[in-house]
Write an enzyme that holds these catalytic residues in place. Structure first.
Site, PDB file in Angstrom:
ATOM      1  N   ASP A   9      36.725  87.459 -84.937  1.00  0.00           N
ATOM      2  CA  ASP A   9      38.011  88.184 -85.811  1.00  0.00           C
ATOM      3  C   ASP A   9      37.257  89.461 -85.928  1.00  0.00           C
ATOM      4  O   ASP A   9      36.618  89.324 -86.821  1.00  0.00           O
ATOM      5  CB  ASP A   9      37.124  87.480 -87.130  1.00  0.00           C
ATOM      6  CG  ASP A   9      38.992  87.558 -88.010  1.00  0.00           C
ATOM      7  OD1 ASP A   9      39.532  88.401 -88.033  1.00  0.00           O
ATOM      8  OD2 ASP A   9      38.806  86.537 -89.277  1.00  0.00           O
ATOM      9  N   ASN A  23      54.152  95.114 -87.368  1.00  0.00           N
ATOM     10  CA  ASN A  23      55.311  94.836 -87.131  1.00  0.00           C
ATOM     11  C   ASN A  23      55.977  95.934 -87.333  1.00  0.00           C
ATOM     12  O   ASN A  23      55.470  96.758 -88.821  1.00  0.00           O
ATOM     13  CB  ASN A  23      56.265  93.673 -87.604  1.00  0.00           C
ATOM     14  CG  ASN A  23      56.207  93.944 -89.065  1.00  0.00           C
ATOM     15  OD1 ASN A  23      56.534  94.581 -89.849  1.00  0.00           O
ATOM     16  ND2 ASN A  23      55.560  92.290 -88.874  1.00  0.00           N
ATOM     17  N   ASP A  33      47.556  90.744 -88.245  1.00  0.00           N
ATOM     18  CA  ASP A  33      48.459  91.124 -88.946  1.00  0.00           C
ATOM     19  C   ASP A  33      48.469  90.908 -90.153  1.00  0.00           C
ATOM     20  O   ASP A  33      47.464  90.934 -91.695  1.00  0.00           O
ATOM     21  CB  ASP A  33      49.586  91.827 -88.795  1.00  0.00           C
ATOM     22  CG  ASP A  33      50.797  92.197 -89.827  1.00  0.00           C
ATOM     23  OD1 ASP A  33      49.574  93.085 -90.213  1.00  0.00           O
ATOM     24  OD2 ASP A  33      51.688  92.461 -90.134  1.00  0.00           O
ATOM     25  N   SER A 116      50.365  92.871 -78.863  1.00  0.00           N
ATOM     26  CA  SER A 116      51.688  92.244 -78.167  1.00  0.00           C
ATOM     27  C   SER A 116      50.803  91.062 -77.752  1.00  0.00           C
ATOM     28  O   SER A 116      52.598  89.872 -77.383  1.00  0.00           O
ATOM     29  CB  SER A 116      52.575  93.166 -77.683  1.00  0.00           C
ATOM     30  OG  SER A 116      53.328  94.028 -78.494  1.00  0.00           O
TER      31      SER A 116
HETATM   32  P1  ADP Z   1      51.439  90.574 -81.757  1.00  0.00           P
HETATM   33  O1  ADP Z   1      53.056  90.139 -82.784  1.00  0.00           O
HETATM   34  O2  ADP Z   1      51.577  91.522 -81.655  1.00  0.00           O
HETATM   35  O3  ADP Z   1      51.911  89.643 -80.446  1.00  0.00           O
HETATM   36  P2  ADP Z   1      49.267  88.819 -82.634  1.00  0.00           P
HETATM   37  O4  ADP Z   1      48.129  89.096 -84.152  1.00  0.00           O
HETATM   38  O5  ADP Z   1      50.927  87.637 -82.648  1.00  0.00           O
HETATM   39  O6  ADP Z   1      50.184  90.180 -82.745  1.00  0.00           O
HETATM   40  O7  ADP Z   1      48.113  89.320 -80.997  1.00  0.00           O
HETATM   41  C1  ADP Z   1      47.899  90.282 -81.333  1.00  0.00           C
HETATM   42  C2  ADP Z   1      46.901  89.025 -80.490  1.00  0.00           C
HETATM   43  O8  ADP Z   1      45.786  89.446 -81.933  1.00  0.00           O
HETATM   44  C3  ADP Z   1      46.713  87.849 -80.074  1.00  0.00           C
HETATM   45  O9  ADP Z   1      45.990  87.310 -78.967  1.00  0.00           O
HETATM   46  C4  ADP Z   1      45.846  87.363 -81.219  1.00  0.00           C
HETATM   47  O10 ADP Z   1      45.104  85.340 -80.045  1.00  0.00           O
HETATM   48  C5  ADP Z   1      45.113  88.084 -81.130  1.00  0.00           C
HETATM   49  N1  ADP Z   1      44.144  87.556 -83.046  1.00  0.00           N
HETATM   50  C6  ADP Z   1      45.216  87.070 -83.345  1.00  0.00           C
HETATM   51  N2  ADP Z   1      44.136  86.833 -85.368  1.00  0.00           N
HETATM   52  C7  ADP Z   1      43.249  87.571 -85.043  1.00  0.00           C
HETATM   53  C8  ADP Z   1      41.824  87.852 -84.945  1.00  0.00           C
HETATM   54  N3  ADP Z   1      42.296  87.814 -86.437  1.00  0.00           N
HETATM   55  N4  ADP Z   1      40.994  89.295 -84.518  1.00  0.00           N
HETATM   56  C9  ADP Z   1      40.972  89.159 -84.271  1.00  0.00           C
HETATM   57  N5  ADP Z   1      42.757  89.050 -82.507  1.00  0.00           N
HETATM   58  C10 ADP Z   1      43.204  88.101 -83.636  1.00  0.00           C
END
Ligand code: ADP
Length: 164
Positions: A9, A23, A33, A116
């Site tokens: 994380d 976004n 996010d 993304s």
């Molecule tokens: P986007 O809308 O840009 O695709 P997401 O948050 O849906 O953004 O996903 C971007 C990447 O971040 C994905 O590979 C997801 O698995 C990862 N991700 C989600 N939560 C966390 C976190 N707490 N720490 C690190 N990476 C994360």
């Protein structure tokens, strides 16, 4: 410049800045996010409101509030539509603008999620290639340490391959 891959994380990392895959409205959302806003607390949303938004491919910097990271750099990655709609150039711009902001603020350590590649659907391998090549292009600036924070082992495996 030191480049590391880390699995977990991103909100736990005590670096000068963590990058948020935000976004355009900058008002929080799901995925990384949501995790960043939850961990940083409501003051982050308050600061984002005063900024008002961020176009795709660009980046803005805020405080880190309750995060162990000093700052959050919010960048807006492209939604993947198959690759023929300028997605690669926009994703490159995200990494470049995040590195440039770190540089202009004298930051030395920065952690990126895989921008993304979640809800926005960008293929992980293609996204990792862009991440690594854009970050390496900044090798001679103030940033000394870059961490690619992968959320799972599959992402970690892709980044390891690309870095080699
Ligand atoms: P986007 O809308 O840009 O695709 P997401 O948050 O849906 O953004 O996903 C971007 C990447 O971040 C994905 O590979 C997801 O698995 C990862 N991700 C989600 N939560 C966390 C976190 N707490 N720490 C690190 N990476 C994360």
């Amino acid at each position: 410049m030191e480049i590391e891959i880390w699995t977990g994380d991103i909100t736990r990392l005590a670096v000068d800045a963590i990058v948020n895959a935000a976004n355009e409205r900058l008002l929080g959302g799901g995925g990384v996010d949501g995790a960043i806003h939850r961990a940083a607390g409501p003051d982050l949303l308050e600061e984002c409101r005063t900024i008002g938004g961020c176009p795709t491919g660009e980046a803005v910097i805020t405080g880190g509030y309750r995060l162990p990271a000093r700052h959050v750099i919010h960048t807006v990655g492209p939604v993947w539509h198959g690759g023929a709609q300028g997605e690669a150039a926009l994703l490159r711009a995200c990494y470049r603008n995040c590195m440039a902001l770190s540089d202009s603020h004298g930051l030395e350590s920065i952690a990126f999620p895989a921008i993304s590649t979640g809800v926005y659907g960008y293929p992980m391998r293609k996204a990792a290639e862009i991440a690594v090549s854009e970050v390496c292009a900044y090798a001679d600036k103030t940033v000394r340490r870059v961490i690619f924070a992968c959320f799972d082992e599959a992402g970690t495996a892709v980044y390891s391959e690309v870095l080699q």
